[in-house]
Motif scaffolding. Sequence first.
Motif, short mmCIF file in Angstrom:
data_model
loop_
_atom_site.label_atom_id
_atom_site.label_comp_id
_atom_site.label_asym_id
_atom_site.label_seq_id
_atom_site.Cartn_x
_atom_site.Cartn_y
_atom_site.Cartn_z
N GLY A 182 5.56 9.24 -8.96
CA GLY A 182 5.81 10.23 -9.79
C GLY A 182 4.57 10.65 -10.80
N PRO A 183 4.39 10.62 -11.45
CA PRO A 183 2.43 11.18 -12.73
C PRO A 183 3.39 10.53 -13.37
CG PRO A 183 4.24 13.09 -12.46
CD PRO A 183 4.43 12.46 -11.42
N ASP A 184 4.26 9.70 -13.81
CA ASP A 184 4.57 9.12 -15.05
C ASP A 184 4.67 7.73 -14.61
OD1 ASP A 184 4.66 10.97 -17.16
OD2 ASP A 184 6.67 11.25 -16.83
N ASP A 185 4.52 7.49 -13.00
CA ASP A 185 5.01 5.78 -12.52
C ASP A 185 3.15 4.88 -12.69
OD1 ASP A 185 7.37 6.00 -12.08
OD2 ASP A 185 6.90 6.68 -9.87
N ASP A 186 3.88 4.06 -13.64
CA ASP A 186 2.39 2.99 -13.27
C ASP A 186 2.06 3.02 -12.10
OD1 ASP A 186 0.33 0.99 -13.53
OD2 ASP A 186 1.58 -0.01 -15.31
N PRO A 187 0.73 2.88 -11.72
CA PRO A 187 0.49 2.96 -10.44
C PRO A 187 -0.35 1.40 -9.70
CG PRO A 187 -1.84 4.31 -11.84
CD PRO A 187 -0.16 3.92 -13.12
N ASP A 188 -0.17 0.67 -10.66
CA ASP A 188 -0.61 -0.71 -10.51
C ASP A 188 0.70 -1.41 -10.09
OD1 ASP A 188 -3.14 -0.53 -11.08
OD2 ASP A 188 -2.85 -1.27 -12.79
N VAL A 189 1.63 -0.88 -10.74
CA VAL A 189 3.58 -1.46 -10.35
C VAL A 189 3.54 -0.98 -9.07
CG1 VAL A 189 5.56 -1.01 -10.48
CG2 VAL A 189 3.35 -1.75 -12.33
N VAL A 190 3.75 0.31 -8.67
CA VAL A 190 3.75 1.13 -7.46
C VAL A 190 2.70 0.36 -5.79
CG1 VAL A 190 4.42 3.14 -6.25
CG2 VAL A 190 4.33 3.10 -8.66
N SER A 191 2.27 0.03 -6.80
CA SER A 191 1.09 -0.54 -5.78
C SER A 191 1.25 -2.13 -4.68
CB SER A 191 -0.51 -0.33 -6.11
OG SER A 191 -1.18 0.73 -6.28
N ARG A 192 2.04 -2.72 -6.13
CA ARG A 192 2.39 -3.94 -6.12
C ARG A 192 3.36 -3.98 -4.55
NH1 ARG A 192 0.15 -5.17 -10.80
NH2 ARG A 192 2.53 -4.76 -12.06
N ASP A 193 4.73 -2.59 -5.38
CA ASP A 193 5.57 -2.44 -4.30
C ASP A 193 5.50 -1.90 -2.61
OD1 ASP A 193 7.92 -1.86 -3.71
OD2 ASP A 193 8.45 0.18 -4.38
N LEU A 194 3.80 -1.14 -2.88
CA LEU A 194 3.80 -0.52 -1.37
C LEU A 194 3.27 -2.03 -0.53
CD1 LEU A 194 2.34 0.93 0.71
CD2 LEU A 194 0.06 1.40 -1.04
N ARG A 195 2.28 -2.99 -1.40
CA ARG A 195 2.19 -4.27 -0.65
C ARG A 195 2.97 -4.65 -0.32
NH1 ARG A 195 -1.55 -9.67 -3.01
NH2 ARG A 195 -1.39 -10.59 -0.80
N ALA A 196 4.50 -4.98 -0.59
CA ALA A 196 4.41 -5.62 -0.99
C ALA A 196 5.47 -4.74 0.77
CB ALA A 196 6.46 -5.70 -1.63
N ARG A 197 5.82 -3.75 0.78
CA ARG A 197 6.46 -2.95 2.22
C ARG A 197 5.48 -3.24 2.74
NH1 ARG A 197 10.12 2.48 0.33
NH2 ARG A 197 10.36 1.32 -2.02
N MET A 198 4.73 -2.93 3.27
CA MET A 198 3.50 -3.34 3.67
C MET A 198 3.78 -4.82 4.94
SD MET A 198 0.12 -1.05 2.10
CE MET A 198 -1.01 -1.81 4.12
N SER A 199 3.47 -5.56 3.19
CA SER A 199 4.15 -7.05 4.14
C SER A 199 4.93 -7.75 4.85
CB SER A 199 3.55 -8.26 3.35
OG SER A 199 2.45 -7.58 2.50
N ALA A 200 5.92 -6.32 4.68
CA ALA A 200 7.06 -6.65 4.78
C ALA A 200 6.51 -6.31 6.18
CB ALA A 200 8.36 -5.89 4.27
N ILE A 201 6.43 -5.28 7.12
CA ILE A 201 6.93 -4.69 7.35
C ILE A 201 5.76 -5.28 8.48
CG2 ILE A 201 5.46 -2.74 9.28
CD1 ILE A 201 6.51 -1.02 6.48
#
Length: 247
Positions: A182-201
Amino acid sequence: MADVVYPPVVLAAKTMFRVLDLRLRVTGTEHVPRTGGAVIACNHVSYLDFLFCGLGAQPAKRLVRFMAKKEIFDNRIAGPLMRGMHHIPVDRAAGKDSYGEAVRRLRAGEVVGVFPEATISRSFTVKPVKSGAVRMAAEAGVPVVPMALWGTQRLWTKGRPRTLTTRHVPIHIHAGRPLRPGPDDDPDVVSRDLRARMSAILDELQAGYPEQPTRDDDRWWLPAHLGGTAPTPEEAAALDAHRPTTD
């Protein structure tokens, strides 16, 4: 937008896959939205990844518009194809323009494909990711679908000769559960989550891969933590630092 070039290119790619008898396995496609805008964020281990990442959206009947370096569009052969498929050129000297175009496409209901690691991972693990994928999704109000693929590095990757005629190679592609920044989310925090999900896959794809190297000199396509001879993430980062690349 009219798609005259893209469908024949997809057909040609699928024909090539059949001729080579690639052992394709595409899963998680229920996570790719059937309508509306979305960002697909995929790992990057091969020069051919855009073909296979795009294949991961085919069951949803979506054509992915990839963000790719401007130099490809300047090529006299690849350029007309890239423009005909409505991909998005990225000029690193004017990145704001390509970012704005991607957001516009997302708001228009298109699927935009990005490789948020920016360059091919020599270590065959997921490198730190750029925040652009998350930021553009948040601005456009669309989901980010994490995707990973495995096996494509055996056909053509950085520092290795092309082996595009190799037959029967297993290629696995999986789309994961979307993130909805969302617009109020910290993009760096969400990007770390994205990386974690990509790594898990990616970890799951590597664990379930049906082949292992049969000779020591074939161990190059496995990451170091799985007993391969690919550089560790730290070694790969040092190589990239000493050999700047636009891949």
